[in-house]
Design an enzyme around this catalytic site. Structure first.
Site, PDB file in Angstrom:
ATOM      1  N   ASP A  84      31.269  -5.931  -5.039  1.00 18.90           N
ATOM      2  CA  ASP A  84      30.597  -5.712  -6.148  1.00 18.90           C
ATOM      3  C   ASP A  84      29.687  -4.497  -6.295  1.00 18.90           C
ATOM      4  OD1 ASP A  84      29.951  -6.740  -8.985  1.00 18.90           O
ATOM      5  OD2 ASP A  84      28.071  -7.585  -7.878  1.00 18.90           O
ATOM      6  N   LEU A  85      29.300  -4.087  -7.411  1.00 20.83           N
ATOM      7  CA  LEU A  85      28.447  -2.945  -7.262  1.00 20.83           C
ATOM      8  C   LEU A  85      26.955  -3.585  -7.792  1.00 20.83           C
ATOM      9  CD1 LEU A  85      27.686  -0.189  -7.813  1.00 20.83           C
ATOM     10  CD2 LEU A  85      28.297  -0.202 -10.011  1.00 20.83           C
ATOM     11  N   ASP A  86      26.653  -3.861  -8.779  1.00 19.49           N
ATOM     12  CA  ASP A  86      25.566  -4.342  -9.218  1.00 19.49           C
ATOM     13  C   ASP A  86      24.904  -5.314  -8.319  1.00 19.49           C
ATOM     14  OD1 ASP A  86      25.054  -2.624 -11.486  1.00 19.49           O
ATOM     15  OD2 ASP A  86      26.253  -4.016 -12.561  1.00 19.49           O
TER      16      ASP A  86
ATOM     17  N   THR B 244      20.740  -2.529  -9.907  1.00 18.17           N
ATOM     18  CA  THR B 244      20.854  -2.170 -11.463  1.00 18.17           C
ATOM     19  C   THR B 244      20.618  -3.552 -12.338  1.00 18.17           C
ATOM     20  OG1 THR B 244      23.112  -2.103 -11.433  1.00 18.17           O
ATOM     21  CG2 THR B 244      22.212  -0.113 -11.638  1.00 18.17           C
TER      22      THR B 244
ATOM     23  N   LYS C 261      24.528 -12.249 -14.588  1.00 19.60           N
ATOM     24  CA  LYS C 261      25.124 -11.303 -13.577  1.00 19.60           C
ATOM     25  C   LYS C 261      26.662 -11.544 -13.331  1.00 19.60           C
ATOM     26  CE  LYS C 261      20.697 -11.027 -10.761  1.00 19.60           C
ATOM     27  NZ  LYS C 261      20.269 -11.576  -9.618  1.00 19.60           N
TER      28      LYS C 261
ATOM     29  N   SER D  49      33.709  -4.414  -9.742  1.00 20.09           N
ATOM     30  CA  SER D  49      32.596  -4.471 -10.640  1.00 20.09           C
ATOM     31  C   SER D  49      32.948  -4.379 -12.037  1.00 20.09           C
ATOM     32  CB  SER D  49      31.654  -3.279 -10.590  1.00 20.09           C
ATOM     33  OG  SER D  49      30.737  -3.247 -11.713  1.00 20.09           O
ATOM     34  N   ALA D  50      32.635  -5.465 -12.719  1.00 18.76           N
ATOM     35  CA  ALA D  50      32.827  -5.820 -14.242  1.00 18.76           C
ATOM     36  C   ALA D  50      32.083  -4.474 -15.155  1.00 18.76           C
ATOM     37  CB  ALA D  50      32.115  -6.889 -14.905  1.00 18.76           C
TER      38      ALA D  50
ATOM     39  N   LYS E 257      35.228 -12.146 -14.364  1.00 20.51           N
ATOM     40  CA  LYS E 257      34.878 -12.915 -13.266  1.00 20.51           C
ATOM     41  C   LYS E 257      34.561 -14.432 -14.081  1.00 20.51           C
ATOM     42  CE  LYS E 257      33.169  -9.186 -10.517  1.00 20.51           C
ATOM     43  NZ  LYS E 257      32.201  -8.331  -9.899  1.00 20.51           N
TER      44      LYS E 257
ATOM     45  N   GLU F  64      29.402 -10.163  -2.908  1.00 26.55           N
ATOM     46  CA  GLU F  64      28.957 -10.593  -4.320  1.00 26.55           C
ATOM     47  C   GLU F  64      27.664 -10.942  -4.363  1.00 26.55           C
ATOM     48  OE1 GLU F  64      29.367 -10.883  -7.353  1.00 26.55           O
ATOM     49  OE2 GLU F  64      31.170 -10.045  -7.924  1.00 26.55           O
ATOM     50  N   ASP F  65      26.856 -10.971  -5.475  1.00 26.11           N
ATOM     51  CA  ASP F  65      25.622 -11.401  -5.573  1.00 26.11           C
ATOM     52  C   ASP F  65      25.692 -12.469  -6.707  1.00 26.11           C
ATOM     53  OD1 ASP F  65      25.756  -9.560  -7.624  1.00 26.11           O
ATOM     54  OD2 ASP F  65      23.704  -9.669  -7.997  1.00 26.11           O
TER      55      ASP F  65
HETATM   56  C1  G6P Z   1      28.190  -6.211 -14.004  1.00 25.60           C
HETATM   57  C2  G6P Z   1      26.800  -6.607 -14.189  1.00 25.60           C
HETATM   58  C3  G6P Z   1      26.588  -7.416 -15.517  1.00 25.60           C
HETATM   59  C4  G6P Z   1      27.224  -6.341 -16.651  1.00 25.60           C
HETATM   60  C5  G6P Z   1      28.688  -5.911 -16.171  1.00 25.60           C
HETATM   61  C6  G6P Z   1      29.115  -4.988 -17.375  1.00 25.60           C
HETATM   62  O1  G6P Z   1      29.034  -7.344 -13.749  1.00 25.60           O
HETATM   63  O2  G6P Z   1      26.315  -7.674 -13.033  1.00 25.60           O
HETATM   64  O3  G6P Z   1      25.390  -7.687 -15.753  1.00 25.60           O
HETATM   65  O4  G6P Z   1      26.812  -6.879 -17.830  1.00 25.60           O
HETATM   66  O5  G6P Z   1      28.602  -5.285 -15.192  1.00 25.60           O
HETATM   67  O6  G6P Z   1      28.304  -3.837 -17.270  1.00 25.60           O
HETATM   68  P1  G6P Z   1      28.641  -2.604 -18.233  1.00 25.60           P
HETATM   69  O7  G6P Z   1      27.900  -1.228 -17.356  1.00 25.60           O
HETATM   70  O8  G6P Z   1      29.925  -2.370 -18.347  1.00 25.60           O
HETATM   71  O9  G6P Z   1      28.026  -2.833 -19.566  1.00 25.60           O
HETATM   72 MG    MG Z   2      26.500  -8.230  -9.070  1.00 24.59          MG
END
Ligand code: G6P
Ligand code: MG
Length: 216
Positions: free
Chosen positions: A8-10, A16, A44, A115-116, A146, A170-171
């Site tokens: 996952d990224l964030d 972020t 998240k 990542s979403a 997710k 994942e967090d």
């Molecule tokens: C991640 C973050 C979410 C965020 C989603 C979409 O999953 O944890 O908080 O809403 O990405 O991010 P974006 O940058 O496309 O708005």
């Molecule tokens: Mg995350």
């Protein structure tokens, strides 16, 4: 024996989440809705439009807006979020991540990002790790977010391994559920809330070694 890593990224590669929070908090305030850090936990791993829906439902304004109005709000939030991302740099990689990634590369282990976030490529470039990954799943191409496992299945496919052969990081609780739903080994990167169902829990990736995880 595991053959690949899916990140996952964030909250795993960089933090972020606090910038998403600032941008959502300001947008919610404009709508007369007050959100706090505890509520932010629920956002998240949740995609942009779904996050907005959750905020509107939380503020009792779920049925007040048209789809076009919601899309405009989501775009406004994103413009603010992207502004906040401008200063992101390699120093913002979470402790231990780069060392872990370098070690994976040294072991010739393919690595993917699940990542979403539609901003993931931009963020990874700012962090100067974009070219280190073998695949980045485009969330715009997914049918479900997710906790559905689709994004993790696609990430494993992209690095030519079965989900059972991958370790996912994942967090977010929704992310851990997605990882487990496709049979991956789940590493939970915990900050505040405990992550249920994770096979292994750490605070930071510097608590882990690539060799140890490949044996799982
Ligand atoms: C991640 C973050 C979410 C965020 C989603 C979409 O999953 O944890 O908080 O809403 O990405 O991010 P974006 O940058 O496309 O708005
Ligand atoms: Mg995350």
């Amino acid at each position: 024996m595991k053959k690949g890593f899916v990140f996952d990224l964030d909250g795993v590669i960089t933090d972020t989440a606090k910038l998403h929070y600032v941008a959502w908090k300001d947008l919610a305030a404009m709508l007369g809705i007050e959100i706090d850090l505890a509520f932010n936990e629920q956002l998240k791993g949740v995609g942009r439009m779904d996050s907005l829906e959750k905020i509107l439902a939380y503020g009792g304004k779920k049925d007040d807006l048209s789809l076009a109005q919601k899309e405009t709000l989501a775009e406004e939030k994103n413009n603010h979020y992207v502004e906040l991302l401008q200063d992101l740099a390699p120093k913002d990689l979470l402790p231990g991540f780069k060392e872990f990634l370098d070690s994976a590369k040294a072991h010739h282990i393919p690595c993917a990002v699940a990542s979403a976030s539609k901003n993931a490529p931009f963020i990874l470039k700012k962090l100067e790790v974009f070219t280190e990954f073998d695949a980045i799943v485009d969330p715009a191409t997914l049918a479900k977010g997710k906790p559905d496992p689709e994004i993790f299945i696609r990430a494993a496919q992209a690095i030519h391994i079965a989900p059972e052969e991958a370790v996912g990081f994942e967090d977010a609780q929704a992310g851990i559920e997605g990882i487990k739903a496709c049979g991956m080994f789940a590493v939970g990167v915990e900050t505040t809330e405990p992550l249920h169902q994770a096979d292994l829990r750490v605070k930071q990736l510097n608590e882990l070694s690539v060799e140890e995880l490949l044996q799982k």
